[in-house]
Scaffold this motif. Structure first.
Motif, PDB file in Angstrom:
ATOM      1  N   ASP A  92       0.863  -1.178   0.000  1.00 24.32           N
ATOM      2  CA  ASP A  92       0.000   0.000   0.000  1.00 24.32           C
ATOM      3  C   ASP A  92       0.900   1.228   0.000  1.00 24.32           C
ATOM      4  N   ALA A  93       0.987   1.898  -1.145  1.00 25.85           N
ATOM      5  CA  ALA A  93       1.886   3.041  -1.284  1.00 25.85           C
ATOM      6  C   ALA A  93       1.366   3.955  -2.388  1.00 25.85           C
ATOM      7  N   PRO A  94       1.733   5.232  -2.356  1.00 24.73           N
ATOM      8  CA  PRO A  94       1.381   6.114  -3.471  1.00 24.73           C
ATOM      9  C   PRO A  94       2.045   5.572  -4.725  1.00 24.73           C
ATOM     10  N   LEU A  95       1.299   5.455  -5.807  1.00 26.18           N
ATOM     11  CA  LEU A  95       1.781   4.694  -6.953  1.00 26.18           C
ATOM     12  C   LEU A  95       3.050   5.274  -7.578  1.00 26.18           C
ATOM     13  N   VAL A  96       3.046   6.558  -7.871  1.00 28.85           N
ATOM     14  CA  VAL A  96       4.207   7.149  -8.543  1.00 28.85           C
ATOM     15  C   VAL A  96       5.401   7.236  -7.598  1.00 28.85           C
ATOM     16  N   GLU A  97       5.197   7.891  -6.451  1.00 28.56           N
ATOM     17  CA  GLU A  97       6.295   8.056  -5.500  1.00 28.56           C
ATOM     18  C   GLU A  97       6.787   6.708  -4.985  1.00 28.56           C
ATOM     19  N   GLY A  98       5.848   5.811  -4.730  1.00 27.28           N
ATOM     20  CA  GLY A  98       6.218   4.496  -4.236  1.00 27.28           C
ATOM     21  C   GLY A  98       7.029   3.710  -5.241  1.00 27.28           C
ATOM     22  N   ALA A  99       6.628   3.783  -6.517  1.00 21.43           N
ATOM     23  CA  ALA A  99       7.358   3.066  -7.558  1.00 21.43           C
ATOM     24  C   ALA A  99       8.775   3.605  -7.708  1.00 21.43           C
ATOM     25  N   VAL A 100       8.920   4.922  -7.652  1.00 14.89           N
ATOM     26  CA  VAL A 100      10.246   5.530  -7.777  1.00 14.89           C
ATOM     27  C   VAL A 100      11.128   5.135  -6.600  1.00 14.89           C
ATOM     28  N   ALA A 101      10.600   5.282  -5.388  1.00 14.32           N
ATOM     29  CA  ALA A 101      11.384   4.948  -4.195  1.00 14.32           C
ATOM     30  C   ALA A 101      11.750   3.469  -4.172  1.00 14.32           C
ATOM     31  N   ALA A 102      10.801   2.620  -4.550  1.00 12.32           N
ATOM     32  CA  ALA A 102      11.062   1.181  -4.557  1.00 12.32           C
ATOM     33  C   ALA A 102      12.101   0.818  -5.606  1.00 12.32           C
ATOM     34  N   ALA A 103      12.020   1.433  -6.770  1.00 13.59           N
ATOM     35  CA  ALA A 103      12.966   1.134  -7.844  1.00 13.59           C
ATOM     36  C   ALA A 103      14.387   1.504  -7.437  1.00 13.59           C
ATOM     37  N   VAL A 104      14.536   2.665  -6.818  1.00 11.82           N
ATOM     38  CA  VAL A 104      15.872   3.101  -6.392  1.00 11.82           C
ATOM     39  C   VAL A 104      16.412   2.169  -5.302  1.00 11.82           C
ATOM     40  N   ALA A 113      11.894  -6.990   1.490  1.00 13.08           N
ATOM     41  CA  ALA A 113      11.331  -6.228   2.605  1.00 13.08           C
ATOM     42  C   ALA A 113      11.787  -4.776   2.554  1.00 13.08           C
ATOM     43  N   GLY A 114      13.046  -4.550   2.205  1.00 12.89           N
ATOM     44  CA  GLY A 114      13.566  -3.188   2.122  1.00 12.89           C
ATOM     45  C   GLY A 114      12.937  -2.406   0.993  1.00 12.89           C
ATOM     46  N   VAL A 115      12.713  -3.061  -0.133  1.00  9.88           N
ATOM     47  CA  VAL A 115      12.073  -2.392  -1.271  1.00  9.88           C
ATOM     48  C   VAL A 115      10.630  -2.049  -0.933  1.00  9.88           C
ATOM     49  N   ALA A 116       9.935  -2.981  -0.294  1.00 11.06           N
ATOM     50  CA  ALA A 116       8.552  -2.725   0.103  1.00 11.06           C
ATOM     51  C   ALA A 116       8.471  -1.577   1.105  1.00 11.06           C
ATOM     52  N   ARG A 117       9.416  -1.549   2.027  1.00 10.30           N
ATOM     53  CA  ARG A 117       9.429  -0.477   3.021  1.00 10.30           C
ATOM     54  C   ARG A 117       9.682   0.880   2.365  1.00 10.30           C
ATOM     55  N   ALA A 118      10.594   0.915   1.403  1.00  5.66           N
ATOM     56  CA  ALA A 118      10.874   2.169   0.699  1.00  5.66           C
ATOM     57  C   ALA A 118       9.625   2.682   0.000  1.00  5.66           C
ATOM     58  N   ALA A 119       8.864   1.778  -0.591  1.00  6.28           N
ATOM     59  CA  ALA A 119       7.630   2.185  -1.279  1.00  6.28           C
ATOM     60  C   ALA A 119       6.608   2.727  -0.290  1.00  6.28           C
ATOM     61  N   SER A 120       6.386   2.007   0.806  1.00  5.89           N
ATOM     62  CA  SER A 120       5.359   2.423   1.759  1.00  5.89           C
ATOM     63  C   SER A 120       5.733   3.721   2.460  1.00  5.89           C
ATOM     64  N   GLU A 121       7.023   3.927   2.734  1.00  7.01           N
ATOM     65  CA  GLU A 121       7.450   5.148   3.411  1.00  7.01           C
ATOM     66  C   GLU A 121       7.375   6.366   2.507  1.00  7.01           C
TER      67      GLU A 121
END
Length: 228
Positions: A92-104, A113-121
């Protein structure tokens, strides 16, 4: 192997656009769009999402992001039906911001778990926001200042490059511009500083590998963030 991403949207064009942006931030990460209904209209397609999850998982698992409620249901049904549901997680994350944060985060080698956390945060009040600049640490800190000479400043791709440069380095990195301060491990926070070409930016790192972190950032600056 890096964690892959799936972007589930009711619109094929929206999913493709977000995947394209995230992919620019993380060229070694598999980002798969899964948008639209089976007939090409607005909606979600279970089979398309299922295929996207399988494609995104290249061995390290996948993180799935979605736009609206029914997309979430489709994504969760797909994950639950996997032979090993632990291979993927719906976030559950904002789609654009979450995708960018998760990708990085994935590009930097974070686990699922770290990628998922980056997206949700990316949608919270933590790393994605800048904070007022705090006084520089008195001891044990390595500092540098530089003038941005690249056209894009610290927006989008350059911010992602900076985060990727210090990923895995054992150091707390703070990027300061004007009255703002950003976590050097958060692409969204760095972008939020709004630093442009010609602006003076400072960086402070603390920790066992503080010098290494600063050296990597200075190397990026000298290369003009690879814009040449």
């Amino acid at each position: 192997m890096r964690v892959g991403l799936v972007v589930v949207s009711h619109s094929a064009k929206l999913a493709e656009g977000i995947a394209e942006v995230a992919g620019q931030m993380a060229p070694d990460v598999t980002v798969v769009p899964a948008g639209g209904a089976a007939d090409g209209g607005i909606g979600t397609d279970y089979d398309a999402v299922s295929a996207a999850v399988e494609r995104a998982d290249t061995g390290a698992g996948a993180v799935v992001l979605y736009d609206l409620g029914s997309a979430q249901m489709t994504a969760e049904m797909v994950v639950e039906a996997l032979d090993d549901p632990g291979k993927a997680v719906v976030v559950d994350a904002p789609l654009v911001e979450g995708a960018v944060a998760a990708a990085v985060a994935a590009q930097g080698g974070a686990d699922r778990a770290g990628v998922a956390r980056a997206a949700s945060e990316a949608g919270g009040t933590g790393e994605a926001e800048t904070t007022p600049a705090a006084p520089a640490a008195e001891t044990g800190a390595v500092r540098t200042e530089f003038t941005l000479d690249n056209e894009a400043g610290l927006h989008a791709r350059p911010a992602a490059l900076l985060v990727r440069a210090v990923a895995g380095v054992e150091a707390d990195v703070r990027v300061r511009f004007g009255d703002g301060e950003a976590d050097g491990h958060s692409v969204l926070a760095i972008m939020s500083l709004g630093a442009r070409k010609g602006d003076r930016v400072s960086v402070e790192a603390t920790g066992p590998q503080a010098q290494e972190a600063v050296d990597r950032i200075e190397a990026l600056v000298r290369r003009r963030f690879d814009e040449d």
